[in-house]
Scaffold this motif. Structure first.
Motif, mmCIF file in Angstrom:
data_model
loop_
_atom_site.group_PDB
_atom_site.id
_atom_site.type_symbol
_atom_site.label_atom_id
_atom_site.label_comp_id
_atom_site.label_asym_id
_atom_site.label_seq_id
_atom_site.Cartn_x
_atom_site.Cartn_y
_atom_site.Cartn_z
ATOM 1 N N LEU A 68 0.823 -1.216 0.000
ATOM 2 C CA LEU A 68 0.000 0.000 0.000
ATOM 3 C C LEU A 68 0.856 1.265 0.000
ATOM 4 N N SER A 70 1.829 3.266 -2.402
ATOM 5 C CA SER A 70 1.289 4.385 -3.191
ATOM 6 C C SER A 70 0.119 5.041 -2.480
ATOM 7 N N GLU A 71 -0.724 4.219 -1.819
ATOM 8 C CA GLU A 71 -1.849 4.782 -1.078
ATOM 9 C C GLU A 71 -1.359 5.627 0.097
ATOM 10 N N ASP A 74 -0.177 8.894 -1.190
ATOM 11 C CA ASP A 74 -1.310 9.755 -1.550
ATOM 12 C C ASP A 74 -1.863 10.474 -0.318
ATOM 13 N N VAL A 75 -1.952 9.743 0.790
ATOM 14 C CA VAL A 75 -2.441 10.349 2.027
ATOM 15 C C VAL A 75 -1.478 11.421 2.511
ATOM 16 N N ALA A 177 -0.044 5.653 7.418
ATOM 17 C CA ALA A 177 0.421 6.049 6.087
ATOM 18 C C ALA A 177 1.931 6.265 6.064
#
Length: 219
Positions: A68, A70-71, A74-75, A177
């Motif tokens: 995760l 990339s997620e 993004d956050v 994150a």
């Protein structure tokens, strides 16, 4: 028959405020103590101690391995100077609309103060046996957590439990994150929360002491 002594119509001294000020000060002191203990404990147990350092690294490596990254990035892109500046302005504006100029000052003091402490610690602390720069505490988590605390400060008392839950949720998301993105270890996240707690305690205690100062009486 008139009494020999009667209470003056206008009191000579301001009456002490009948509020929860002592409890508020005690809570502020507790936040300072727990915040400092969290920062010190995170550094001693997860950075200076070899076993704790290895466990801390293993948790971050596990988090980055879930796919995760990339997620997480993004956050984290949402937590930038423009976003934080807008959030501070909005929260301070809410406090001013409610007639609480002291809370507006508190918003700025908490967010700016916590970030200054975090950057000072990050620059001053070292990681033994490592070529990497120190990453404790996390600056991103500090920003998010301090904004969450600022939200709790400005909303009406009835909404504070809900604001507190929202603050915990967004801080948790930011902390996860940073780990899945490979930017920070769990100790960095915990230390950031400790910095915000201690800074919030200092700001709250300072405000309470200023409000408790006796005001000069007009002639």
């Amino acid at each position: 028959m008139l009494p020999i002594a009667a209470a003056p119509t206008v009191p000579l001294l301001d009456a002490p405020p009948r509020s929860a000020a002592p409890r508020g000060r005690a809570a502020a002191v507790l936040a300072i103590v727990l915040g400092i203990a969290t920062v010190v404990g995170s550094y001693v147990l997860a950075v200076l101690d070899p076993t704790g350092r290895a466990l801390d690294d293993a948790v971050m490596e596990t988090a980055t391995g879930v796919g995760l990254r990339s997620e997480g990035l993004d956050v984290l892109e949402l937590v930038g100077v423009p976003t934080v500046a807008v959030a501070v302005i909005v929260l301070a504006g809410v406090a001013l609309l409610r007639g609480r100029g002291d809370r507006a000052v508190g918003v700025v003091a908490v967010v700016l103060g916590a970030q200054l402490v975090t950057q000072a610690l990050k620059a001053g602390l070292v990681r033994p046996d490592s070529l990497e720069g120190n990453s404790l505490p996390s600056g991103h988590v500090t920003l998010v957590a301090s904004l969450g605390l600022a939200l709790v400060l400005v909303v009406p008392r009835a909404l504070r439990p809900l604001a507190g839950l929202a603050a915990v949720a967004v801080t948790g998301i930011a902390g996860v994150a940073t780990m899945v993105a490979g930017w920070h270890r769990p100790s960095d996240v915990l230390a950031a929360v400790g910095v915000v707690a201690a800074t919030g305690g200092v700001v709250t205690l300072a405000g309470a002491l200023l409000r408790a100062r006796p005001r000069p009486r007009s002639a």
